[in-house]
Design a protein around this motif. Structure first.
Motif, PDB file in Angstrom:
ATOM      1  N   PRO A  98       0.605  -1.212  -0.049  1.00 13.62           N
ATOM      2  CA  PRO A  98      -0.033   0.019   0.137  1.00 13.62           C
ATOM      3  C   PRO A  98       0.595   1.060   0.035  1.00 13.62           C
ATOM      4  CG  PRO A  98      -0.844  -1.808   1.531  1.00 13.62           C
ATOM      5  CD  PRO A  98       0.284  -2.318   1.031  1.00 13.62           C
ATOM      6  N   LEU A  99       2.084   1.231   0.653  1.00 11.67           N
ATOM      7  CA  LEU A  99       2.821   2.489   0.684  1.00 11.67           C
ATOM      8  C   LEU A  99       3.237   2.857  -0.663  1.00 11.67           C
ATOM      9  CD1 LEU A  99       4.270   4.385   2.452  1.00 11.67           C
ATOM     10  CD2 LEU A  99       6.224   2.998   2.231  1.00 11.67           C
ATOM     11  N   LEU A 158       2.902  14.675   2.923  1.00 13.61           N
ATOM     12  CA  LEU A 158       1.369  14.053   2.846  1.00 13.61           C
ATOM     13  C   LEU A 158       0.332  15.123   4.097  1.00 13.61           C
ATOM     14  CD1 LEU A 158       1.737  10.152   3.399  1.00 13.61           C
ATOM     15  CD2 LEU A 158       1.110  11.578   1.145  1.00 13.61           C
ATOM     16  N   THR A 161       1.403   2.706  -3.276  1.00 17.82           N
ATOM     17  CA  THR A 161       0.272   3.208  -3.968  1.00 17.82           C
ATOM     18  C   THR A 161       0.105   4.800  -3.278  1.00 17.82           C
ATOM     19  OG1 THR A 161      -0.496   1.151  -4.432  1.00 17.82           O
ATOM     20  CG2 THR A 161      -2.304   3.011  -4.492  1.00 17.82           C
ATOM     21  N   VAL A 162       0.554   4.834  -2.223  1.00 22.83           N
ATOM     22  CA  VAL A 162       0.317   6.273  -1.599  1.00 22.83           C
ATOM     23  C   VAL A 162       1.545   7.010  -2.301  1.00 22.83           C
ATOM     24  CG1 VAL A 162       0.901   7.509   0.353  1.00 22.83           C
ATOM     25  CG2 VAL A 162      -0.165   5.594   0.897  1.00 22.83           C
ATOM     26  N   SER A 206       6.430  11.178   3.963  1.00 21.63           N
ATOM     27  CA  SER A 206       5.741  11.590   5.487  1.00 21.63           C
ATOM     28  C   SER A 206       5.745  13.275   5.787  1.00 21.63           C
ATOM     29  CB  SER A 206       6.533  10.780   6.835  1.00 21.63           C
ATOM     30  OG  SER A 206       6.417   9.589   6.595  1.00 21.63           O
ATOM     31  N   GLU A 257       1.359  11.337  -8.437  1.00 21.24           N
ATOM     32  CA  GLU A 257       0.593  11.865  -9.828  1.00 21.24           C
ATOM     33  C   GLU A 257       0.118  13.374  -9.558  1.00 21.24           C
ATOM     34  OE1 GLU A 257      -2.397   8.973 -11.642  1.00 21.24           O
ATOM     35  OE2 GLU A 257      -3.503   9.862 -10.230  1.00 21.24           O
ATOM     36  N   ARG A 258      -0.360  13.529  -8.202  1.00 19.34           N
ATOM     37  CA  ARG A 258      -0.707  14.912  -7.747  1.00 19.34           C
ATOM     38  C   ARG A 258       0.039  16.136  -7.759  1.00 19.34           C
ATOM     39  NH1 ARG A 258      -2.915  11.930  -3.411  1.00 19.34           N
ATOM     40  NH2 ARG A 258      -1.467  12.758  -1.752  1.00 19.34           N
ATOM     41  N   ALA A 277       2.460   6.471  -5.551  1.00 20.54           N
ATOM     42  CA  ALA A 277       1.997   6.739  -6.699  1.00 20.54           C
ATOM     43  C   ALA A 277       1.005   7.882  -6.707  1.00 20.54           C
ATOM     44  CB  ALA A 277       1.520   5.601  -7.458  1.00 20.54           C
ATOM     45  N   ASN A 278       0.157   7.913  -5.966  1.00 17.85           N
ATOM     46  CA  ASN A 278      -0.947   8.835  -5.763  1.00 17.85           C
ATOM     47  C   ASN A 278      -0.240  10.413  -5.684  1.00 17.85           C
ATOM     48  OD1 ASN A 278      -2.726   7.094  -5.571  1.00 17.85           O
ATOM     49  ND2 ASN A 278      -3.524   7.122  -3.587  1.00 17.85           N
ATOM     50  N   TRP A 279       0.746  10.253  -4.605  1.00 18.60           N
ATOM     51  CA  TRP A 279       1.451  11.673  -4.391  1.00 18.60           C
ATOM     52  C   TRP A 279       2.044  12.121  -5.810  1.00 18.60           C
ATOM     53  CZ3 TRP A 279       5.958  14.030  -4.599  1.00 18.60           C
ATOM     54  CH2 TRP A 279       5.900  15.250  -4.254  1.00 18.60           C
ATOM     55  N   LEU A 291      12.483   1.976   0.590  1.00 19.89           N
ATOM     56  CA  LEU A 291      11.057   2.330   1.183  1.00 19.89           C
ATOM     57  C   LEU A 291      11.278   2.953   2.518  1.00 19.89           C
ATOM     58  CD1 LEU A 291      10.038  -1.529   0.883  1.00 19.89           C
ATOM     59  CD2 LEU A 291       8.683   0.650  -0.057  1.00 19.89           C
ATOM     60  N   ARG A 292      12.457   3.024   3.046  1.00 16.97           N
ATOM     61  CA  ARG A 292      12.469   3.828   4.164  1.00 16.97           C
ATOM     62  C   ARG A 292      12.826   5.267   3.714  1.00 16.97           C
ATOM     63  NH1 ARG A 292      17.620   2.905   8.027  1.00 16.97           N
ATOM     64  NH2 ARG A 292      18.345   3.256   5.896  1.00 16.97           N
ATOM     65  N   SER A 321       9.297   6.521   2.433  1.00 11.05           N
ATOM     66  CA  SER A 321       8.466   6.921   3.440  1.00 11.05           C
ATOM     67  C   SER A 321       8.817   7.979   4.093  1.00 11.05           C
ATOM     68  CB  SER A 321       8.774   5.635   4.347  1.00 11.05           C
ATOM     69  OG  SER A 321       8.033   5.976   5.630  1.00 11.05           O
TER      70      SER A 321
END
Lengths: 176, 405
Positions: B245-246, B405, B248-249, B402, B255-256, B251-253, B394-395, B398
């Protein structure tokens, strides 16, 4: 009769290192690299074998906790219902005695439901989207820390920041 | 809902519908689209078996005879290692080079395995090397077998570059180029070249280069960022063995927050220590390698990549961070801006740093999993072992997210 997998892995590593590796063509750097990596990886496997079930349970708990937090994130009703059903499905599994492969399958299914839901919040109201994304990002921290510890023996920076002893993630490993 | 096994099986042996659905969802440049479609269409064909050196020599002989000249000699074939993507061998070729007359030169055959860690175009790599030959030090490109007509897979042939990628006694990580400590003297010699060549790439007159393998993104739009983001997302969808899921978070960010392109540059795509050769004694850079991720786009993508923390290191008291182990970060940006005459937008660098972290997870987690699972390369153990890298990426991802977001 006792199981000798650990003993046998040790023997395989020794044979590969002492007998096979010196016989590899020194003009074939690719073959040498693959052999050295294989020997290393078998050592990693030896170190992690005892913890495979613990790791599966850790991932399972990680996604369950993430899902429970998301239930209160203001999701659309349909998403909330799907997530709720999926959580109920995970409760059918007795993780204490389930095989790692069974636990992994249930965790993967739950991760997929969460992941698809996160994809959909891109079009949700900003407040919901932000809450969902923050929950996922925050909840992922502990999982990343465990991953860092899990792969530390073969990582580029095994002692980098945030690398805790692996056993600290698996409290059930403490003698009962 | 499809279960995990079904999903994995579909990616192992994708249907036309599955391939086209992903392609429609994530449009990319035409050349990359072609390469990715080819990858997916051939995925169920079975594993790769490493070609023998003798076979490669036979393939090359046939290629030369049929397309260049029957009058040549080949010998001293040997494997080269390094990298995690292409199969490489060196050979000595004695021939009548149209540019130099009869001579004997060591050449490198760079062949794709059945499915590589990085899917990209040999034609593009060939075009970039040809364009930059004589502009900055690069291997001289000689031949291209774009479709694998003579070789088992698409192959590029170029001149062998002499030199080393790190000092013989360097302190470095296990992966070439990561965290290399070049020492003060070499840093002083390498730093100006390192920055000047990057500026030359970014200010290169691409319009007159005759590139046919790269699409030109539109200035003043987010088209470039979208192509690059789509490329990473598409590869994730094609290759992944799990849902994270991270990701996809992220990818969302991404894209925006796509940045607008202010100017089109040639982007090297992997500009870092480990990807250039140099003479240790003089400190002269002899060749820039690994152009396979090159494209036309935003220079900030290179700047974000080159300055990535894992490629450099701090000095002993942690007060100075050396970009790629070569130059203090502030000096890097200042000299780059001065030499290139181009601006450096920190916000865009931040964006591309997140995209780069996302892409690194895609490659080392999703692609390495799929390719090693299906035995598609000559170095499957190395790819399997790359699984140790994503936690750190990933760290990083993230942490960067963070804050935003």
């Amino acid at each position: 009769m006792a199981d000798y997998i650990d003993n046998n892995l040790q023997s395989i590593r020794k044979s590969l290192a002492d007998v096979v590796l010196p016989s590899v063509d020194p003009d074939d750097p690719l073959a040498l690299e693959q052999m050295n990596l294989t020997i290393d990886y078998l050592g990693f496997l030896q170190q992690r074998m005892d913890f495979i079930a613990d790791r599966a349970r850790f991932d399972f708990d990680h996604y369950r906790q993430m899902a429970e937090l998301l239930l209160d994130a203001g999701l659309a009703e349909a998403d909330r219902a799907t997530l709720s059903d999926e959580l109920a499905h995970t409760e059918k599994l007795n993780v204490a005695i389930a095989r790692p492969s069974e636990i992994r399958a249930i965790s993967a299914r739950l991760a997929r439901v969460i992941d698809e839901l996160v994809g959909r919040v891109q079009d949700a109201p900003e407040e919901t989207r932000t809450r969902v994304e923050r929950i996922v990002a925050d909840a992922s921290q502990a999982w990343i820390e465990m991953e860092l510890s899990w792969y530390a023996p073969i990582a580029v920076d095994p002692d980098g920041p945030g690398v805790r002893p692996l056993k600290s993630f698996f409290p059930d490993q403490v003698l009962r | 809902m499809m279960d995990h096994e079904t999903n994995d099986a579909l990616r192992d042996a994708p249907t036309k519908e599955f391939i086209n659905d992903i392609a429609r969802q994530f449009p990319v440049e035409a050349e990359i689209d072609k390469c990715l479609i080819r990858k997916m269409a051939r995925r169920a064909e079975g594993p790769f078996t490493r070609t023998r050196l003798g076979e490669l020599e036979e393939c090359f002989s046939k290629f030369l005879t049929e397309t260049v000249t029957p009058d040549f000699e080949l010998g001293n074939s040997r494997w080269l290692n390094g990298g995690a993507s292409k199969l490489q061998a060196a050979m000595d070729l004695r021939w009548n080079d149209p540019d130099q007359g009869w001579n004997c030169e060591t050449i490198v055959l760079r062949m794709e395995p059945k499915e590589a860690l990085n899917i990209n175009s040999r034609r593009r790599e060939f075009e970039l090397l040809r364009a930059f030959h004589g502009v900055i030090p690069v291997p001289k490109p000689y031949f291209l077998d774009e479709e694998g007509k003579w070789f088992p897979e698409p192959t590029l042939v170029y001149s062998f570059a002499h030199g080393v990628t790190k000092p013989v006694l360097a302190t470095t990580g296990k992966v070439a180029g990561l965290g290399t400590d070049f020492g003060e003297e070499l840093r002083g010699k390498l730093a100006p070249q390192f920055i000047d060549y990057l500026a030359k790439i970014h200010t290169f007159d691409h319009a007159s280069a005759g590139f046919t393998s790269m699409d030109l993104p539109q200035v003043g739009t987010t088209e470039n960022a979208l192509w690059q983001l789509n490329r990473a997302r598409r590869v994730w969808e094609e290759d992944t063995g799990e849902n994270i899921p991270l990701m996809t978070v992220a990818a969302n960010w991404l894209e925006r927050n796509m940045p607008t392109l202010d100017s089109v540059s040639v982007v090297h795509g992997d500009y870092r220590s480990g990807n250039f050769m140099f003479e240790e004694e003089s400190g002269t850079i002899t060749a820039w390698l690994d152009w396979e991720r090159g494209h036309m786009g935003d220079r900030h993508r290179d700047l974000a990549w080159t300055t990535q923390p894992s490629f450099g290191h701090y000095n002993d008291d942690n007060s100075i961070y050396y970009v790629c182990g070569i130059v203090p970060e502030d000096e890097f940006y200042a000299r780059y801006a001065e030499v290139s005459g181009m601006t450096v937008d920190q916000k865009k660098i931040d964006y591309y740093r997140i995209l780069n972290s996302y892409q690194l997870v895609v490659g080392t987690l999703a692609t390495a999993y799929r390719v090693s699972r299906l035995g598609k390369t000559h170095q499957d153990v190395l790819l399997a072992r790359l699984r140790a890298l994503p936690p750190a990426f990933l760290r990083n991802l993230s942490q960067l997210l963070s804050e935003r977001l």
